[in-house]
Design a protein around this motif. Structure first.
Motif, PDB file in Angstrom:
ATOM      1  N   ILE A  59      -8.468  -3.398   4.702  1.00 58.79           N
ATOM      2  CA  ILE A  59      -7.677  -4.540   4.237  1.00 58.79           C
ATOM      3  C   ILE A  59      -8.415  -5.855   4.497  1.00 58.79           C
ATOM      4  O   ILE A  59      -8.847  -6.118   5.626  1.00 58.79           O
ATOM      5  CB  ILE A  59      -6.307  -4.587   4.962  1.00 58.79           C
ATOM      6  CG1 ILE A  59      -5.550  -3.270   4.751  1.00 58.79           C
ATOM      7  CG2 ILE A  59      -5.479  -5.769   4.484  1.00 58.79           C
ATOM      8  CD1 ILE A  59      -4.319  -3.122   5.638  1.00 58.79           C
ATOM      9  N   LEU A  72       0.825  -1.208   0.000  1.00 58.45           N
ATOM     10  CA  LEU A  72       0.000   0.000   0.000  1.00 58.45           C
ATOM     11  C   LEU A  72       0.859   1.257   0.000  1.00 58.45           C
ATOM     12  O   LEU A  72       1.893   1.324   0.680  1.00 58.45           O
ATOM     13  CB  LEU A  72      -0.904   0.024   1.235  1.00 58.45           C
ATOM     14  CG  LEU A  72      -1.960  -1.074   1.334  1.00 58.45           C
ATOM     15  CD1 LEU A  72      -2.517  -1.133   2.749  1.00 58.45           C
ATOM     16  CD2 LEU A  72      -3.069  -0.825   0.330  1.00 58.45           C
ATOM     17  N   THR A 106      -9.569  -2.342   9.613  1.00 61.42           N
ATOM     18  CA  THR A 106      -9.264  -0.961   9.267  1.00 61.42           C
ATOM     19  C   THR A 106      -7.943  -0.612   9.933  1.00 61.42           C
ATOM     20  O   THR A 106      -7.804  -0.707  11.158  1.00 61.42           O
ATOM     21  CB  THR A 106     -10.358  -0.001   9.742  1.00 61.42           C
ATOM     22  OG1 THR A 106     -11.565  -0.273   9.018  1.00 61.42           O
ATOM     23  CG2 THR A 106      -9.956   1.449   9.499  1.00 61.42           C
ATOM     24  N   TRP A 110      -6.869   2.690   6.060  1.00 61.32           N
ATOM     25  CA  TRP A 110      -6.822   1.684   5.010  1.00 61.32           C
ATOM     26  C   TRP A 110      -7.791   0.553   5.351  1.00 61.32           C
ATOM     27  O   TRP A 110      -7.908   0.170   6.513  1.00 61.32           O
ATOM     28  CB  TRP A 110      -5.415   1.104   4.876  1.00 61.32           C
ATOM     29  CG  TRP A 110      -4.327   2.130   4.878  1.00 61.32           C
ATOM     30  CD1 TRP A 110      -3.727   2.689   5.971  1.00 61.32           C
ATOM     31  CD2 TRP A 110      -3.707   2.735   3.734  1.00 61.32           C
ATOM     32  NE1 TRP A 110      -2.766   3.602   5.593  1.00 61.32           N
ATOM     33  CE2 TRP A 110      -2.738   3.658   4.225  1.00 61.32           C
ATOM     34  CE3 TRP A 110      -3.871   2.588   2.354  1.00 61.32           C
ATOM     35  CZ2 TRP A 110      -1.935   4.410   3.371  1.00 61.32           C
ATOM     36  CZ3 TRP A 110      -3.069   3.349   1.510  1.00 61.32           C
ATOM     37  CH2 TRP A 110      -2.128   4.241   2.011  1.00 61.32           C
ATOM     38  N   ARG A 147      -3.523   8.391   7.760  1.00 59.70           N
ATOM     39  CA  ARG A 147      -4.259   7.721   6.685  1.00 59.70           C
ATOM     40  C   ARG A 147      -4.954   6.483   7.211  1.00 59.70           C
ATOM     41  O   ARG A 147      -4.484   5.843   8.149  1.00 59.70           O
ATOM     42  CB  ARG A 147      -3.302   7.376   5.539  1.00 59.70           C
ATOM     43  CG  ARG A 147      -2.713   8.612   4.883  1.00 59.70           C
ATOM     44  CD  ARG A 147      -1.550   8.259   3.966  1.00 59.70           C
ATOM     45  NE  ARG A 147      -1.076   9.440   3.246  1.00 59.70           N
ATOM     46  CZ  ARG A 147      -0.172  10.298   3.717  1.00 59.70           C
ATOM     47  NH1 ARG A 147       0.357  10.119   4.916  1.00 59.70           N
ATOM     48  NH2 ARG A 147       0.196  11.353   3.004  1.00 59.70           N
ATOM     49  N   ALA A 192      -7.045  -4.469  -0.776  1.00 53.36           N
ATOM     50  CA  ALA A 192      -6.653  -3.459   0.209  1.00 53.36           C
ATOM     51  C   ALA A 192      -6.667  -2.102  -0.474  1.00 53.36           C
ATOM     52  O   ALA A 192      -6.191  -1.962  -1.607  1.00 53.36           O
ATOM     53  CB  ALA A 192      -5.275  -3.757   0.772  1.00 53.36           C
ATOM     54  N   SER A 193      -7.210  -1.097   0.209  1.00 54.37           N
ATOM     55  CA  SER A 193      -7.304   0.231  -0.401  1.00 54.37           C
ATOM     56  C   SER A 193      -7.350   1.309   0.666  1.00 54.37           C
ATOM     57  O   SER A 193      -7.678   1.066   1.834  1.00 54.37           O
ATOM     58  CB  SER A 193      -8.562   0.329  -1.277  1.00 54.37           C
ATOM     59  OG  SER A 193      -9.727   0.113  -0.495  1.00 54.37           O
ATOM     60  N   GLN A 194      -7.014   2.523   0.239  1.00 54.99           N
ATOM     61  CA  GLN A 194      -7.070   3.667   1.135  1.00 54.99           C
ATOM     62  C   GLN A 194      -8.513   4.115   1.307  1.00 54.99           C
ATOM     63  O   GLN A 194      -9.287   4.133   0.340  1.00 54.99           O
ATOM     64  CB  GLN A 194      -6.226   4.810   0.565  1.00 54.99           C
ATOM     65  CG  GLN A 194      -6.049   5.991   1.502  1.00 54.99           C
ATOM     66  CD  GLN A 194      -5.048   7.006   0.955  1.00 54.99           C
ATOM     67  OE1 GLN A 194      -4.354   6.749  -0.038  1.00 54.99           O
ATOM     68  NE2 GLN A 194      -4.972   8.160   1.599  1.00 54.99           N
ATOM     69  N   ASP A 230       0.113   5.809  -0.448  1.00 50.76           N
ATOM     70  CA  ASP A 230      -0.874   6.862  -0.626  1.00 50.76           C
ATOM     71  C   ASP A 230      -1.199   7.019  -2.104  1.00 50.76           C
ATOM     72  O   ASP A 230      -0.314   6.924  -2.956  1.00 50.76           O
ATOM     73  CB  ASP A 230      -0.311   8.181  -0.068  1.00 50.76           C
ATOM     74  CG  ASP A 230      -1.322   9.308  -0.120  1.00 50.76           C
ATOM     75  OD1 ASP A 230      -2.075   9.460   0.841  1.00 50.76           O
ATOM     76  OD2 ASP A 230      -1.354  10.023  -1.146  1.00 50.76           O
TER      77      ASP A 230
END
Length: 396
Positions: A204, A163, A189, A202, A200, A209-211, A165
């Motif tokens: 998962i 991951l 989270t 995330w 930040r 997995a993402s922001q 940004d």
């Protein structure tokens, strides 16, 4: 010809000489009943199975310390570079993990201390590691100075996710924490902080997995906008910790801007309380009654959680404090420093009141001593002038 390493044998400014002298004078104090080690302590965590502590040392090892017996003999060795972070996890919590300056994560069997798998994937030193179970799988999550967060399968060593940004502007990672209120068995989270002011989030799971990009209301126009990050500090955020009741867990932070903050979940992670520690704040822990902060100024500060007021300052360390760990039921706190000492401090109200009273008496004594007038000279002004002229003379 031998060479001295004593800093007193080299040219130094008045300020550095004063600092060195103050630290030397302070280094012998017994405040906090110190356990003295031979290298800098860079991080520390509670052993989930006992009252012991695992510490990351600059000497390139992880050490298990029993604070009750003061035993420091159990050591996990292997790295030739400083160890920056430590975590306990794997199947049944059987593995000790260590993030290292050599860009790798080392592991050992917790009982035998035999070296296990080494996790390679970061291109700069590892700063933070934590363990989590995702979808029934034991995972390791690491953050590095390369701005990457990597999710690992601890059993196979496989990289599940990498991951960054989404704007590719994330700075060196500083800390990681799992949000217990917003995580499930299938998905977690994750919250990360870094050497920029941004926090930040995330999401998962095993397959993705993402922001997390929040949609928030702007108060003036009541319009809705996407917010990529949480920004409540002015500069680097060194520590992120979740604390609170089961249904009201907020995010607590420590920053290089000299403050620790409580960021409210209900208020979409905006600042609820600010504790102005002063100087870099490296660590924060929270009990039902107290907020404890520590950092570069070498002091452990205890704040009344109900009022936000500073209640007491514990003094003892003579170098920067890098970590705090609550002990027992939160009635004590241990502090860890690059001065190589572990010190413990009481958080019971009776202990704090006693320590506070003793500190106030000591400060009053210092003020009283400073107020004592110097003895009047027995010489007249003319005689003092003659003596000064004589002392400055080249004769004799």
């Amino acid at each position: 010809m031998s060479r001295s390493i004593d800093p007193g044998h080299f040219f130094q400014t008045d300020a550095s000489e004063t600092t060195r002298a103050l630290k030397a004078a302070k280094s012998g104090n017994k405040n906090g009943n110190p356990i003295v080690l031979q290298s800098k302590i860079l991080n520390a965590i509670q052993d989930p199975f006992s009252a012991c502590i695992y510490i990351a040392e600059s000497a390139g090892c992880v050490r298990k310390v029993n604070l009750e017996t003061r035993d420091t003999k159990i050591v996990y060795r292997g790295p030739a570079a400083p160890v920056t972070s430590v975590a306990i996890g794997g199947h049944g919590g059987a593995t000790v993990f260590a993030g290292c300056w050599d860009k790798e994560i080392w592991s050992w069997d917790r009982e035998s201390r035999v070296i296990g798998r080494r996790y390679k994937g970061h291109s700069d030193f590892i700063k933070a590691i934590i363990c989590a179970k995702i979808g029934g799988k034991d995972c390791l999550i690491s953050g590095g100075a390369d701005s990457k967060i990597i999710v690992w399968d601890t059993a196979t060593g496989d990289r599940l996710h990498t991951l960054r940004d989404r704007t590719d502007t994330m700075m060196a990672l500083q800390d990681l924490a799992v949000d217990p209120q917003d995580s499930s068995d299938a998905e977690i989270t994750l919250v990360s902080s870094s050497s920029d002011p941004h926090i930040r989030r995330w999401r998962i799971n095993l397959s993705s997995a993402s922001q997390i990009l929040d949609t928030v209301e702007v108060s003036l126009s009541q319009s809705r906008t996407v917010r990529d990050t949480i920004r409540e500090h002015e500069t680097s955020v060194y520590k992120v910790v979740f604390s609170g009741d089961d249904e009201d867990i907020d995010l607590w932070t420590a920053s290089a801007d000299g403050t620790a903050k409580c960021l409210s979940r209900e208020k979409n992670w905006s600042t609820q309380e600010t504790y102005t520690h002063g100087d870099y704040v490296r660590a924060v822990v929270v009990t039902s009654d107290w907020v404890v902060t520590a950092g570069r100024d070498e002091n452990v500060k205890v704040w009344d959680k109900s009022t936000g007021n500073l209640w007491h300052i514990y003094e003892g360390h003579y170098e920067e404090i890098t970590a705090l760990v609550l002990l027992g039921q939160g009635n004590r706190v241990a502090s860890f420093s690059i001065d190589g000492t572990i010190r413990t401090w009481g958080l019971e109200r009776a202990d704090l009141n006693k320590a506070r009273s003793e500190r106030e008496d000591k400060l009053k004594g210092v003020v009283k001593e400073q107020q004592v007038q110097p003895k009047k000279s027995l010489l007249t002004e003319e005689e003092e002038a003659e003596l000064a002229e004589l002392m400055d003379s080249d004769d004799g």
